[in-house]
Design an enzyme around this catalytic site. Structure first.
Site, PDB file in Angstrom:
ATOM      1  N   LYS A  65       2.741 -22.961  -4.601  1.00 33.42           N
ATOM      2  CA  LYS A  65       2.311 -21.744  -3.913  1.00 33.42           C
ATOM      3  C   LYS A  65       1.709 -20.704  -4.854  1.00 33.42           C
ATOM      4  CE  LYS A  65       4.170 -22.303   0.355  1.00 33.42           C
ATOM      5  NZ  LYS A  65       3.494 -22.047   1.635  1.00 33.42           N
ATOM      6  N   ARG A  68       0.712 -29.005  -0.800  1.00 31.59           N
ATOM      7  CA  ARG A  68       1.862 -29.600  -0.130  1.00 31.59           C
ATOM      8  C   ARG A  68       2.512 -30.710  -0.951  1.00 31.59           C
ATOM      9  NH1 ARG A  68       3.121 -25.677   3.361  1.00 31.59           N
ATOM     10  NH2 ARG A  68       1.458 -25.241   4.833  1.00 31.59           N
ATOM     11  N   GLU A  70       0.417 -28.664  10.017  1.00 26.33           N
ATOM     12  CA  GLU A  70       0.749 -28.805  11.432  1.00 26.33           C
ATOM     13  C   GLU A  70      -0.401 -29.392  12.237  1.00 26.33           C
ATOM     14  OE1 GLU A  70       3.009 -25.010  12.800  1.00 26.33           O
ATOM     15  OE2 GLU A  70       1.872 -24.496  11.005  1.00 26.33           O
ATOM     16  N   GLN A  90       4.474 -29.036  -3.708  1.00 26.08           N
ATOM     17  CA  GLN A  90       5.590 -28.329  -3.078  1.00 26.08           C
ATOM     18  C   GLN A  90       6.708 -29.293  -2.676  1.00 26.08           C
ATOM     19  OE1 GLN A  90       4.400 -26.153   0.419  1.00 26.08           O
ATOM     20  NE2 GLN A  90       6.457 -25.404   0.862  1.00 26.08           N
ATOM     21  N   THR A 113       3.464 -18.335   7.875  1.00 30.11           N
ATOM     22  CA  THR A 113       2.429 -18.960   8.702  1.00 30.11           C
ATOM     23  C   THR A 113       2.569 -18.544  10.161  1.00 30.11           C
ATOM     24  OG1 THR A 113       2.477 -20.869   7.235  1.00 30.11           O
ATOM     25  CG2 THR A 113       1.375 -21.147   9.350  1.00 30.11           C
ATOM     26  N   ASP A 132       7.003 -13.748   0.428  1.00 33.61           N
ATOM     27  CA  ASP A 132       6.432 -14.407   1.596  1.00 33.61           C
ATOM     28  C   ASP A 132       7.562 -14.911   2.492  1.00 33.61           C
ATOM     29  OD1 ASP A 132       4.097 -15.117   2.992  1.00 33.61           O
ATOM     30  OD2 ASP A 132       4.326 -17.201   2.414  1.00 33.61           O
ATOM     31  N   HIS A 150       6.108 -22.442  13.946  1.00 34.04           N
ATOM     32  CA  HIS A 150       5.810 -23.070  12.656  1.00 34.04           C
ATOM     33  C   HIS A 150       7.055 -23.735  12.074  1.00 34.04           C
ATOM     34  CE1 HIS A 150       4.174 -23.724   8.661  1.00 34.04           C
ATOM     35  NE2 HIS A 150       5.142 -22.993   8.146  1.00 34.04           N
ATOM     36  N   ASP A 193      -2.012 -17.925   2.420  1.00 36.86           N
ATOM     37  CA  ASP A 193      -1.062 -18.432   1.428  1.00 36.86           C
ATOM     38  C   ASP A 193      -1.417 -19.894   1.130  1.00 36.86           C
ATOM     39  OD1 ASP A 193       1.163 -18.683  -0.226  1.00 36.86           O
ATOM     40  OD2 ASP A 193       2.481 -19.235   1.434  1.00 36.86           O
ATOM     41  N   GLU A 208      -2.355 -21.377   4.847  1.00 35.89           N
ATOM     42  CA  GLU A 208      -1.416 -20.795   5.791  1.00 35.89           C
ATOM     43  C   GLU A 208      -1.990 -19.470   6.259  1.00 35.89           C
ATOM     44  OE1 GLU A 208       2.823 -22.778   4.477  1.00 35.89           O
ATOM     45  OE2 GLU A 208       2.530 -20.636   4.122  1.00 35.89           O
ATOM     46  N   THR A 258      -3.101 -16.584  -3.797  1.00 38.32           N
ATOM     47  CA  THR A 258      -2.888 -16.030  -2.460  1.00 38.32           C
ATOM     48  C   THR A 258      -4.047 -15.083  -2.199  1.00 38.32           C
ATOM     49  OG1 THR A 258      -0.479 -16.123  -2.727  1.00 38.32           O
ATOM     50  CG2 THR A 258      -1.341 -14.704  -0.976  1.00 38.32           C
ATOM     51  N   TYR A 293       8.890 -16.572   6.533  1.00 37.62           N
ATOM     52  CA  TYR A 293       8.836 -17.825   7.308  1.00 37.62           C
ATOM     53  C   TYR A 293       9.239 -17.467   8.738  1.00 37.62           C
ATOM     54  CZ  TYR A 293       9.959 -22.920   7.761  1.00 37.62           C
ATOM     55  OH  TYR A 293      10.013 -24.259   8.094  1.00 37.62           O
ATOM     56  N   ARG A 324      12.116 -33.451   9.082  1.00 36.88           N
ATOM     57  CA  ARG A 324      13.485 -33.837   9.458  1.00 36.88           C
ATOM     58  C   ARG A 324      13.480 -34.370  10.882  1.00 36.88           C
ATOM     59  NH1 ARG A 324      13.714 -28.819   7.319  1.00 36.88           N
ATOM     60  NH2 ARG A 324      14.055 -27.867   9.368  1.00 36.88           N
ATOM     61  N   GLU A 377      -1.767 -16.027   7.636  1.00 33.42           N
ATOM     62  CA  GLU A 377      -0.680 -15.064   7.668  1.00 33.42           C
ATOM     63  C   GLU A 377      -1.212 -13.638   7.794  1.00 33.42           C
ATOM     64  OE1 GLU A 377       2.377 -15.448   4.794  1.00 33.42           O
ATOM     65  OE2 GLU A 377       2.095 -17.611   4.496  1.00 33.42           O
ATOM     66  N   TYR A 409      10.412 -28.436  -4.511  1.00 35.47           N
ATOM     67  CA  TYR A 409      11.076 -27.324  -3.820  1.00 35.47           C
ATOM     68  C   TYR A 409      12.586 -27.459  -3.723  1.00 35.47           C
ATOM     69  CZ  TYR A 409      12.117 -29.569   0.693  1.00 35.47           C
ATOM     70  OH  TYR A 409      12.635 -30.348   1.686  1.00 35.47           O
TER      71      TYR A 409
END
Length: 404
Positions: free
Chosen positions: A245, A229, A352, A232, A338, A117, A124, A225, A191, A249, A119, A133, A193, A236
């Site tokens: 994850k 959260r 989001e 994760q 995503t 998968d 996104h 997906d 997600e 799927t 990104y 961040r 996709e 992660y």
């Protein structure tokens, strides 16, 4: 209306013809099917009835033999099936082999080999960066504009549309918690996709250049997906997604061949950083696809992400995935990551849409931050087709059920 007479404007007309695997209700036998309007053509039965040389590819329990046959066979079979459903002389033979969609069971159409998968949406990635961040000078990580970031998933938990998704359990730890706790995820997400299905394999130790994308990739499908959260976020660092994850799927039951999407090809967004030669697509045919995606939660549309905005193309993802000599296998599946556009109603995840739970997503008769048990998520899409038609992509849907 007779099954041959697909209504004008139907996105599953003879210009589309996606492939799947089906069983008539009450039967355990599986066969390759091709969707035509609201019917499924028994492709293996048609090949036998018409004495076609493609019986060995279509009279099968999965799409695997067809996937492995390669580009020339894919095009030849598609031309043959198009003739079977459009030439009047075939109607008497084909009509008994058309099953109403409501009278079949659809299955996972191929055996998933490896699952990766990516990104690939800048919108996104920037949203995620701003959420997690907020004080960073750049919301993107330093490598993002130089290579398609991805992770290896779990092929054994790829399930066909309509399969219930059990809420996963695992460790989670909020920033203010002194220690991690174990239990069902409380931040279950989706997600939206697009998945790409590999047909022709490649040899280990070789790479697949951008120009060979369509020689290896058979087609695409919608993909969800599912993401826990909270699991994760705790797991992660430093190796990336794992249990958050790998529990499920979901993919569509229908694989749309690339040949059906030639009119949907579009250039990707302008590149802002120079690319290394193996990823430089400036001299290649347009590598993006104009797919119009819609995400519904419990029947209410919550987002409409445009796939045409994806920064990294499927060809670049394939090239990067193999540049180290990793081999392709028939049935490999890789997700786009995503799909999110620039607008608030174009975001492809609840992360989001609710800004990590800060905002409430208002539904006509309810509200959400993350998914609750009983919620049903359905992703649909269409693409521009020949002569003003629309090419429908098979939906992918799943219902959340409580942890076991």
């Amino acid at each position: 209306m007779p099954p041959f007479e697909v209504p004008e404007g139907d996105p599953f007309g003879p210009h589309n013809l996606p492939y799947g695997v089906f069983s008539p209700l009450g039967s355990k036998e599986r066969g390759v099917g091709v969707r035509l309007g609201d019917h499924v053509l028994d492709a293996g039965g048609a090949a036998r009835a018409l004495g076609s040389p493609y019986v060995r590819l279509l009279a099968c329990r999965s799409l695997d033999p067809l996937l492995a046959a390669g580009r020339t066979a894919w095009s030849d079979v598609r031309r043959a099936i198009t003739a079977w459903v459009t030439v009047p002389a075939h109607r008497e033979t084909i009509a008994p082999l058309l099953h109403p969609l409501s009278e079949v069971t659809l299955h996972l159409p191929f055996e998933v080999a490896d699952y990766v998968d990516f990104y690939a949406s800048e919108n996104h990635a920037r949203n995620v960066g701003k959420i997690f961040r907020p004080d960073a000078a750049d919301s993107l990580t330093p490598n993002w504009k130089h290579l398609p970031i991805g992770y290896h998933g779990r092929s054994g938990t790829v399930v066909v549309s309509g399969t219930d998704v059990v809420r996963p359990s695992g460790q989670r730890k909020a920033p203010t918690d002194p220690e991690p706790v174990f239990g069902p995820s409380v931040r279950l997400d989706i997600e939206a996709e697009v998945g790409f299905v590999v047909g022709a394999p490649s040899a280990m130790g070789t790479s697949v250049p951008l120009s060979d994308f369509s020689d290896h990739v058979f087609g695409l499908c919608l993909l969800n997906d599912w993401s826990a959260r909270d699991l994760q976020a705790w797991e992660y660092v430093p190796l990336g997604p794992f249990l958050g994850k790998s529990f499920a799927t979901s993919v569509s039951a229908w694989i749309t061949p690339l040949d059906a999407l030639e009119d949907a090809r579009v250039p990707p967004p302008s590149r802002t950083h120079p690319l290394l030669p193996y990823l430089d697509d400036s001299s290649e045919e347009p590598g993006g696809y104009d797919l119009r995606i819609s995400v519904a939660l419990n029947g209410h549309v919550i987002s409409e992400p445009p796939f045409s905005t994806m920064y990294w193309t499927a060809a670049q993802q394939l090239a990067h995935m193999t540049v180290n000599g990793a081999s392709l296998r028939t049935g490999d599946l890789y997700g786009s990551g995503t799909v999110s556009g620039a607008g608030e109603r174009e975001r492809g995840s609840l992360l989001e849409l609710t800004w990590n739970g800060r905002d409430t997503l208002e539904l006509p008769d309810d509200k959400r931050t993350f998914l609750e048990d009983g919620d049903v998520v359905t992703i649909t899409a269409w693409a521009p087709g020949p002569n003003g038609t629309q090419v429908g992509l098979g939906e992918v849907t799943g219902r959340v059920v409580p942890s076991a």
